[in-house]
Scaffold this active site. Sequence first.
Site, PDB file in Angstrom:
ATOM      1  CE  LYS A 171     -14.528  14.096  10.772  1.00 19.18           C
ATOM      2  NZ  LYS A 171     -15.690  14.911  11.149  1.00 19.18           N
TER       3      LYS A 171
ATOM      4  CG  HIS B 208     -19.573  22.967   7.159  1.00 20.41           C
ATOM      5  ND1 HIS B 208     -20.693  22.832   7.948  1.00 20.41           N
ATOM      6  CD2 HIS B 208     -19.079  21.715   6.994  1.00 20.41           C
ATOM      7  CE1 HIS B 208     -20.862  21.549   8.238  1.00 20.41           C
ATOM      8  NE2 HIS B 208     -19.905  20.849   7.667  1.00 20.41           N
TER       9      HIS B 208
END
EC number: 4.1.1.39
Length: 475
Positions: free
Chosen positions: A175, A294
Amino acid sequence: MSPQTETKTGAGFKAGVKDYRLTYYTPEYETKDTDILAAFRMTPQAGVPPEEAGAAVAAESSTGTWTTVWTDGLTSLDRYKGRCYDIEPVAGEDNQYIAYVAYPLDLFEEGSVTNLFTSIVGNVFGFKALRALRLEDLRIPPAYSKTFQGPPHGIQVERDKINKYGRPLLGCTIKPKLGLSAKNYGRAVYECLRGGLDFTKDDENVNSQPFMRWRDRFLFVAEAIFKSQAETGEIKGHYLNATAGTCEEMLKRAAYARELGVPIIMHDYLTGGFTANTSLSFYCRDNGLLLHIHRAMHAVIDRQKNHGIHFRVLAKALRMSGGDHIHSGTVVGKLEGEREVTLGFVDLLRDDYIEKDRSRGIYFTQDWVSMPGVLPVASGGIHVWHMPALTEIFGDDSVLQFGGGTLGHPWGNAPGAAANRVALEACVQARNEGRDLARHGNDVLREACKWSPELAAACEVWKEIKFEFETIDTL
């Protein structure tokens, strides 16, 4: 209403529209071991009998169309048609039914999830006679599942490749998900891996944007992996997202990752598509790469209770198409996921043989025979206080992935990784000693805090953080 009638030998062609149930509702049918079985949750329009709605689903997802056609006489509908063989009302719901449909194996191309879904979850979902339709489960017979390669490697081969046993694997999504330069991105990867994580991860949004082109990211991440391996003596990995706008570009990125010598790459299988995913899975097996999957876009498809496709079906489809990891929800984090339902499809991902269990949403017994298993990935809003529950819920064959729960540590990325590693090993040791993590998990963490200042700091930061919302998708 509208359908197709079976043209029997010696019968003349009669044009017109007749009820679907005359041909496609067959409650006397005994399913075959080779049939693909589907459980649909259907909500008929007012005035449409459930038998007609179930027959319409069977017809429109197999051989039927809105009217009788003369070419029916050129084939054997009795051999190729889908059959609605049972209908049951949904307890506690008004005008909702589970329709069970059997499809003969010859309707589907071997080894193609794309073709399977084009039929079973195709145009029928827009059918006007239905207010809503949801595919709850599929039974994939061994005769069909054996036409798929499945995961590139599977759970045991992955553990052998990375030489890690007896505990869940630890990961972290870097992040902020977008905006970092390749060099700073590589720095974050290095700090997390050096701190004790097994894997770091590209966010699903990260492909090849102007602020960080894919080739630059791959290079800096590879440097981070090799440096952290040299310092820790452990095998490390980063899920390099190879998802791209074309299959050719996707495979080019996968080939570059292989040239760099990294152990694992990543794909967004729903936005990328099943054809692309299966192609990438084949490449990964042939070239020794692990494949992390994902599920971006899944909630668009699976979150509504009465329309769409349940994730257990998407999970089965992924196991056939190919992937070594897939995100599966957390039960305890920020994302949707009811415990028993989640554990149901986690078993469908990992185990060889899964018994029918309606209490966990499993409508059919599923026999995968020898197809390798997939590691479920728990990710989304989890932190160190969740570690005891995650260890208990998911067991050893899982990946626990802390993004903000690593990078949000007040002392930095490496201490955040160390806190998670200490918490995990403390929970695994306590479990192995016979302690009940559901009752004593917090005590286990507090004891570990005494000899890990990194964990103590993490526990202090996130002691009040909870995500307590009612689950939408319940049984």
